[in-house]
Write a protein that holds these residues in place. Structure first.
Motif, PDB file in Angstrom:
ATOM      1  N   HIS A  76       0.816  -1.221   0.000  1.00  0.00           N
ATOM      2  CA  HIS A  76       0.000   0.000   0.000  1.00  0.00           C
ATOM      3  C   HIS A  76       0.854   1.277   0.000  1.00  0.00           C
ATOM      4  CE1 HIS A  76      -3.680   2.268   1.097  1.00  0.00           C
ATOM      5  NE2 HIS A  76      -2.866   3.012   1.817  1.00  0.00           N
TER       6      HIS A  76
ATOM      7  N   SER B 241      -0.114  10.003   5.516  1.00  0.00           N
ATOM      8  CA  SER B 241      -1.484   9.485   5.537  1.00  0.00           C
ATOM      9  C   SER B 241      -1.961   9.387   6.981  1.00  0.00           C
ATOM     10  CB  SER B 241      -1.510   8.118   4.861  1.00  0.00           C
ATOM     11  OG  SER B 241      -0.818   7.190   5.659  1.00  0.00           O
TER      12      SER B 241
ATOM     13  N   HIS C 298       1.071   4.261  -2.932  1.00  0.00           N
ATOM     14  CA  HIS C 298       0.825   5.710  -2.786  1.00  0.00           C
ATOM     15  C   HIS C 298       1.873   6.486  -3.604  1.00  0.00           C
ATOM     16  CE1 HIS C 298      -2.485   6.652  -0.136  1.00  0.00           C
ATOM     17  NE2 HIS C 298      -2.101   5.787   0.782  1.00  0.00           N
TER      18      HIS C 298
ATOM     19  N   ASP D  66      -6.910   6.934  -0.124  1.00  0.00           N
ATOM     20  CA  ASP D  66      -6.817   5.552  -0.589  1.00  0.00           C
ATOM     21  C   ASP D  66      -7.660   5.297  -1.836  1.00  0.00           C
ATOM     22  OD1 ASP D  66      -5.065   5.127   1.388  1.00  0.00           O
ATOM     23  OD2 ASP D  66      -6.452   4.080   2.731  1.00  0.00           O
TER      24      ASP D  66
HETATM   25 ZN    ZN Z   1      -3.207   5.088   2.342  1.00  0.00          ZN
END
Ligand code: ZN
Ligand code: KG4
Length: 340
Positions: free
Chosen positions: A111, A141, A115, A308
């Protein structure tokens, strides 16, 4: 021949699916989970249940909007971690089942890497601008605050990070202290527009090198409000805009100080920002200001790729696909960062 990737993201409280043709996004569907707002944060059990309800319609919608039939897909990319385990299990189980049924490769994606790799999404037009290696990315984040040096698509090194709360968490906690619902970051950004960012000042942390700390700021904000509420019970309502602008300035100034320090020390002059907090208007302006001053060249993501989303999972999957780096069905999600 084009490569078509279906990306699936379910690491926290957004269920998202995207279809990508080479480096171009054909669709990027995101279902937010409103269920958490009254709890002041994401409730893991509710998040995984909502993912179960959302995943089939979201994937269906992404394929429909892209005008791509599932038989055309080259591979399925999904978030393996980090994130909430129950949430990750929904996306990963779905991705495995669909890849197996279609007999196409399954691709795990980290993840946090995704990003960053969102910066390689193009529109397929002239003037598409992507960073060159090596570059620096400040990923901010709700769960992470990291300065990362990127030498290649999957060769990344964290050179600084938070030792306690993430920047998004600092926004959300400050908002919660002021009685605002979750996630408070976007609300602070909105209310700060009418406020004076010099109205109140908060102590800045003194942390070595490129690391960050935000927990002290949260505590000093809490104590500051508690003291003022003793003499004026309406202190928060009466000063909401100034409080929002001042706490936002404190967070953004802290983010910028270390970032500029990292640029000066590494000599790397291409800088990207990523993650939910990169949607913040004052942070974006501060980055552009540094570009204007000639400190670095800036890469700011489109709004839809800040928080996200599955488009970033699909683009990361695309580069793994080119490498032929596929995953086994036995692969298990991880909750904490293990990569990079
Ligand atoms: Zn994220
Ligand atoms: O990347 P993301 O969607 O999820 C995580 O992986 O954590 O980031 C969510 C975080 C939340 O803390 C949210 O408050 C923050 O990003 N955020 C913002 C803004 N938009 C989202 N913070 C400040 N200003 C914004 N405009």
């Amino acid at each position: 021949m084009s490569v078509f990737i279906l990306g699936i993201e379910s690491s926290c409280d957004d269920t998202s699916a995207a279809v990508l043709q080479d480096t171009r996004i054909l669709s990027n569907i995101i279902a937010n989970q409103q269920v958490h707002s009254r709890f002041g944060g994401v409730v893991p059990e509710l998040a995984s249940r909502a993912h179960q309800q959302n995943i089939i319609p979201v994937v269906h919608e992404a394929l429909k909007m892209a005008g791509v039939d599932k038989s055309q897909l080259s591979a399925i990319a999904f978030t393996l971690g980090p994130g909430l385990l129950g949430s990750l299990l929904v996306g990963s189980s779905f991705a495995k089942s669909l890849a197996w049924a279609l007999n196409i490769p399954l691709i795990e994606v980290d993840h946090m890497q995704a990003h960053i790799l969102a910066h390689f999404i193009t529109k397929g037009e002239e003037g598409d601008r992507v960073p060159e290696f090596p570059f620096i990315c400040l990923t901010v984040s709700g769960g992470h605050t990291q300065i990362v040096r990127i030498d290649d698509y999957f060769s990344m090194k964290i050179i600084g990070q938070t030792i306690d709360d993430a920047a998004g968490e600092a926004f959300d906690k400050a908002a919660k202290i002021m009685g605002l619902p979750y996630p408070g970051g976007p609300l602070i950004d909105k209310m700060a527009k009418d406020g004076n960012d010099k109205a109140f000042t908060f102590a800045k942390p003194n942390i070595p090198l490129f690391d960050y700390s935000f927990s002290g700021l949260k505590t000093s904000f809490l104590y500051f409000l508690r003291d003022n509420l003793k003499t004026n019970p309406h202190f928060i309502e009466e000063n909401m805009a100034d409080l929002s602008a001042s706490i936002q300035k404190a967070i953004v100034d802290t983010l910028m100080d270390k970032l500029v320090k990292a640029v000066k020390q590494t000599g790397i002059r291409q800088v990207a920002i990523a993650g939910g907090v990169s949607a913040n208007s004052v942070f974006r302006s501060a980055i552009l200001q540094k570009q204007h001053e000639g400190v670095f060249e800036a890469f700011i993501p489109e709004f839809q790729y800040t928080t996200d989303n599955a488009a970033m999972i699909a683009i990361a999957g695309y580069y793994r696909f080119l490498q032929g780096s596929f995953s086994d069905y036995s692969i298990k999600p991880y909750s904490r960062s293990v990569k990079m």
